[in-house]
Motif scaffolding. Structure first.
Motif, PDB file in Angstrom:
ATOM      1  N   LEU A  11      16.499  17.918  21.291  1.00  0.00           N
ATOM      2  CA  LEU A  11      15.045  18.055  21.279  1.00  0.00           C
ATOM      3  C   LEU A  11      14.584  18.144  22.720  1.00  0.00           C
ATOM      4  N   ASP A  35       1.907  18.183  19.571  1.00  0.00           N
ATOM      5  CA  ASP A  35       2.993  17.425  18.935  1.00  0.00           C
ATOM      6  C   ASP A  35       4.196  18.301  18.602  1.00  0.00           C
ATOM      7  N   SER A  36       4.203  19.526  19.103  1.00  0.00           N
ATOM      8  CA  SER A  36       5.311  20.433  18.805  1.00  0.00           C
ATOM      9  C   SER A  36       6.546  20.062  19.626  1.00  0.00           C
ATOM     10  N   MET A  37       7.639  20.719  19.324  1.00  0.00           N
ATOM     11  CA  MET A  37       8.915  20.410  19.962  1.00  0.00           C
ATOM     12  C   MET A  37       9.753  21.679  19.962  1.00  0.00           C
ATOM     13  N   PRO A  50       4.741  20.908  14.016  1.00  0.00           N
ATOM     14  CA  PRO A  50       4.571  19.820  13.038  1.00  0.00           C
ATOM     15  C   PRO A  50       3.522  20.167  11.995  1.00  0.00           C
ATOM     16  N   LEU A  75      14.475  15.947  13.826  1.00  0.00           N
ATOM     17  CA  LEU A  75      13.012  16.040  13.877  1.00  0.00           C
ATOM     18  C   LEU A  75      12.311  14.998  13.006  1.00  0.00           C
ATOM     19  N   ALA A  77      12.102  11.865  12.716  1.00  0.00           N
ATOM     20  CA  ALA A  77      11.486  10.675  13.308  1.00  0.00           C
ATOM     21  C   ALA A  77      10.200  10.994  14.078  1.00  0.00           C
ATOM     22  N   LEU A  78       9.928  12.258  14.317  1.00  0.00           N
ATOM     23  CA  LEU A  78       8.753  12.654  15.095  1.00  0.00           C
ATOM     24  C   LEU A  78       7.534  12.825  14.194  1.00  0.00           C
ATOM     25  N   PRO A  79       6.328  12.537  14.706  1.00  0.00           N
ATOM     26  CA  PRO A  79       5.109  12.716  13.912  1.00  0.00           C
ATOM     27  C   PRO A  79       4.970  14.161  13.441  1.00  0.00           C
ATOM     28  N   PHE A  81       6.836  15.758  11.230  1.00  0.00           N
ATOM     29  CA  PHE A  81       8.065  16.403  10.776  1.00  0.00           C
ATOM     30  C   PHE A  81       8.745  15.644   9.626  1.00  0.00           C
TER      31      PHE A  81
END
Length: 92
Positions: A11, A35-37, A50, A75, A77-79, A81
């Protein structure tokens, strides 16, 4: 490719994604960019957006289900996703 030889997804910041500019230009709700990745697998960082606002779900399509599962778990664990689904050929 066996599981023990497969690289783990990395990530990284969203702007490192090959397709960041395209998605940033066409995203209906640009506030989702915060909040993207980017997810790199085999050195190819791709953009991950997200859920939020009117975007209720996300889906990941890959040729190999094993890699789709790995990325979905990275992913999760991320807001935004948590509801990510994945698909690929069945591993019967």
């Amino acid at each position: 490719m066996s599981a023990h030889m497969a690289p783990a997804p990395r990530l990284i910041p969203p702007k490192a994604a090959y397709d960041y500019e395209q998605w940033a230009r066409y995203l209906v709700h640009p506030e989702l960019l915060s909040d993207s990745m980017a997810v790199a697998l085999f050195r190819a960082p791709l953009f991950a957006v997200p859920t939020g606002v009117s975007r209720q779900s996300s889906q990941l399509h890959m040729v190999e289900e094993f890699f789709a599962r790995q990325i979905a778990m990275a992913l999760a664990a991320l807001p935004g996703f948590a509801q990510l689904s994945h698909s690929g050929p069945s591993s019967d």
